[in-house]
Design a protein around this motif. Structure first.
Motif, PDB file in Angstrom:
ATOM      1  N   MET A 123      80.755 -52.883  46.924  1.00 30.11           N
ATOM      2  CA  MET A 123      82.112 -52.633  47.322  1.00 30.11           C
ATOM      3  C   MET A 123      82.164 -52.585  48.845  1.00 30.11           C
ATOM      4  O   MET A 123      81.355 -51.942  49.491  1.00 30.11           O
ATOM      5  N   ASN A 124      83.129 -53.273  49.409  1.00 28.84           N
ATOM      6  CA  ASN A 124      83.285 -53.328  50.852  1.00 28.84           C
ATOM      7  C   ASN A 124      84.733 -52.980  51.176  1.00 28.84           C
ATOM      8  O   ASN A 124      85.624 -53.819  51.024  1.00 28.84           O
ATOM      9  N   ILE A 125      84.975 -51.760  51.615  1.00 25.72           N
ATOM     10  CA  ILE A 125      86.325 -51.305  51.950  1.00 25.72           C
ATOM     11  C   ILE A 125      86.339 -50.692  53.341  1.00 25.72           C
ATOM     12  O   ILE A 125      85.305 -50.279  53.861  1.00 25.72           O
ATOM     13  N   THR A 126      87.525 -50.643  53.923  1.00 16.21           N
ATOM     14  CA  THR A 126      87.720 -49.877  55.149  1.00 16.21           C
ATOM     15  C   THR A 126      88.850 -48.895  54.934  1.00 16.21           C
ATOM     16  O   THR A 126      89.797 -49.167  54.181  1.00 16.21           O
ATOM     17  N   ILE A 127      88.724 -47.735  55.577  1.00 16.11           N
ATOM     18  CA  ILE A 127      89.764 -46.714  55.567  1.00 16.11           C
ATOM     19  C   ILE A 127      90.056 -46.397  57.024  1.00 16.11           C
ATOM     20  O   ILE A 127      89.183 -45.941  57.756  1.00 16.11           O
ATOM     21  N   ASN A 128      91.278 -46.675  57.437  1.00 15.80           N
ATOM     22  CA  ASN A 128      91.673 -46.450  58.829  1.00 15.80           C
ATOM     23  C   ASN A 128      92.986 -45.701  58.914  1.00 15.80           C
ATOM     24  O   ASN A 128      93.833 -45.862  58.048  1.00 15.80           O
ATOM     25  N   PRO A 129      93.206 -44.938  59.903  1.00 24.28           N
ATOM     26  CA  PRO A 129      92.194 -44.477  60.848  1.00 24.28           C
ATOM     27  C   PRO A 129      91.392 -43.338  60.236  1.00 24.28           C
ATOM     28  O   PRO A 129      91.881 -42.636  59.356  1.00 24.28           O
ATOM     29  N   PRO A 130      90.156 -43.141  60.689  1.00 30.64           N
ATOM     30  CA  PRO A 130      89.398 -41.973  60.226  1.00 30.64           C
ATOM     31  C   PRO A 130      90.022 -40.714  60.837  1.00 30.64           C
ATOM     32  O   PRO A 130      90.571 -40.764  61.932  1.00 30.64           O
ATOM     33  N   HIS A 131      89.980 -39.628  60.107  1.00 37.61           N
ATOM     34  CA  HIS A 131      90.577 -38.382  60.604  1.00 37.61           C
ATOM     35  C   HIS A 131      89.601 -37.221  60.498  1.00 37.61           C
ATOM     36  O   HIS A 131      88.939 -37.051  59.484  1.00 37.61           O
ATOM     37  N   THR A 132      89.536 -36.424  61.541  1.00 38.37           N
ATOM     38  CA  THR A 132      88.936 -35.100  61.509  1.00 38.37           C
ATOM     39  C   THR A 132      89.960 -34.193  62.172  1.00 38.37           C
ATOM     40  O   THR A 132      90.309 -34.400  63.336  1.00 38.37           O
ATOM     41  N   GLU A 133      90.496 -33.268  61.432  1.00 39.23           N
ATOM     42  CA  GLU A 133      91.560 -32.420  61.952  1.00 39.23           C
ATOM     43  C   GLU A 133      91.201 -30.949  61.777  1.00 39.23           C
ATOM     44  O   GLU A 133      90.509 -30.564  60.837  1.00 39.23           O
ATOM     45  N   TYR A 134      91.704 -30.134  62.677  1.00 37.08           N
ATOM     46  CA  TYR A 134      91.523 -28.686  62.620  1.00 37.08           C
ATOM     47  C   TYR A 134      92.903 -28.040  62.637  1.00 37.08           C
ATOM     48  O   TYR A 134      93.781 -28.478  63.380  1.00 37.08           O
ATOM     49  N   LEU A 135      93.099 -27.019  61.814  1.00 30.81           N
ATOM     50  CA  LEU A 135      94.382 -26.345  61.795  1.00 30.81           C
ATOM     51  C   LEU A 135      94.202 -24.867  61.496  1.00 30.81           C
ATOM     52  O   LEU A 135      93.164 -24.440  60.991  1.00 30.81           O
ATOM     53  N   GLN A 136      95.230 -24.108  61.806  1.00 33.27           N
ATOM     54  CA  GLN A 136      95.202 -22.672  61.596  1.00 33.27           C
ATOM     55  C   GLN A 136      95.564 -22.355  60.151  1.00 33.27           C
ATOM     56  O   GLN A 136      96.273 -23.110  59.491  1.00 33.27           O
ATOM     57  N   ALA A 137      95.090 -21.190  59.688  1.00 35.91           N
ATOM     58  CA  ALA A 137      95.399 -20.728  58.330  1.00 35.91           C
ATOM     59  C   ALA A 137      96.912 -20.687  58.141  1.00 35.91           C
ATOM     60  O   ALA A 137      97.661 -20.297  59.036  1.00 35.91           O
ATOM     61  N   GLY A 138      97.360 -21.124  56.970  1.00 33.57           N
ATOM     62  CA  GLY A 138      98.775 -21.115  56.643  1.00 33.57           C
ATOM     63  C   GLY A 138      99.537 -22.325  57.152  1.00 33.57           C
ATOM     64  O   GLY A 138     100.717 -22.476  56.883  1.00 33.57           O
ATOM     65  N   LYS A 139      98.894 -23.214  57.886  1.00 34.97           N
ATOM     66  CA  LYS A 139      99.536 -24.415  58.411  1.00 34.97           C
ATOM     67  C   LYS A 139      99.216 -25.598  57.509  1.00 34.97           C
ATOM     68  O   LYS A 139      98.234 -25.599  56.782  1.00 34.97           O
ATOM     69  N   TYR A 140     100.065 -26.607  57.576  1.00 38.18           N
ATOM     70  CA  TYR A 140      99.875 -27.821  56.790  1.00 38.18           C
ATOM     71  C   TYR A 140      99.773 -29.013  57.717  1.00 38.18           C
ATOM     72  O   TYR A 140     100.307 -29.014  58.813  1.00 38.18           O
ATOM     73  N   ILE A 141      99.120 -30.051  57.238  1.00 40.48           N
ATOM     74  CA  ILE A 141      98.979 -31.274  58.021  1.00 40.48           C
ATOM     75  C   ILE A 141      99.179 -32.472  57.090  1.00 40.48           C
ATOM     76  O   ILE A 141      98.817 -32.429  55.914  1.00 40.48           O
ATOM     77  N   ASN A 142      99.803 -33.503  57.618  1.00 45.63           N
ATOM     78  CA  ASN A 142      99.998 -34.748  56.882  1.00 45.63           C
ATOM     79  C   ASN A 142      99.241 -35.852  57.607  1.00 45.63           C
ATOM     80  O   ASN A 142      99.414 -36.033  58.812  1.00 45.63           O
ATOM     81  N   LEU A 143      98.419 -36.579  56.879  1.00 43.34           N
ATOM     82  CA  LEU A 143      97.623 -37.670  57.459  1.00 43.34           C
ATOM     83  C   LEU A 143      97.914 -38.965  56.713  1.00 43.34           C
ATOM     84  O   LEU A 143      98.136 -38.949  55.501  1.00 43.34           O
TER      85      LEU A 143
END
Length: 83
Positions: free
Chosen positions: A1-21
């Protein structure tokens, strides 16, 4: 299998917060394929996978018990969102 996933994400957030990627998954193999997906958090947080609209949950289209992309043609892509 040859796939790409872009963009790569590494995110940091505070407790109780939400993030959408957003990601684009592309099938670079020489045949159509269904790509199983799994999102993980090193902190044990819940991550949900959605269609690009951010509302429609991704499902298991091939009945193997895993959320997936559905069939992607050779060179085909799908945009997804994770929350």
């Amino acid at each position: 299998m040859n796939i790409t996933i872009n963009p790569p994400h590494t995110e940091y957030l505070q407790a109780g917060k939400y993030i959408n990627l957003s990601h684009t998954i592309t099938n670079n193999s020489n045949s159509a394929d269904t790509i199983d997906l799994e999102a993980a958090s090193t902190l044990g947080l819940t991550i949900e996978l959605f269609a690009s609209d951010g509302v429609t949950p991704l499902t298991d289209t091939d009945s193997d018990g895993k959320v997936d992309t559905g069939i992607l043609a050779i060179g085909g892509s799908i945009d997804i969102a994770e929350k």
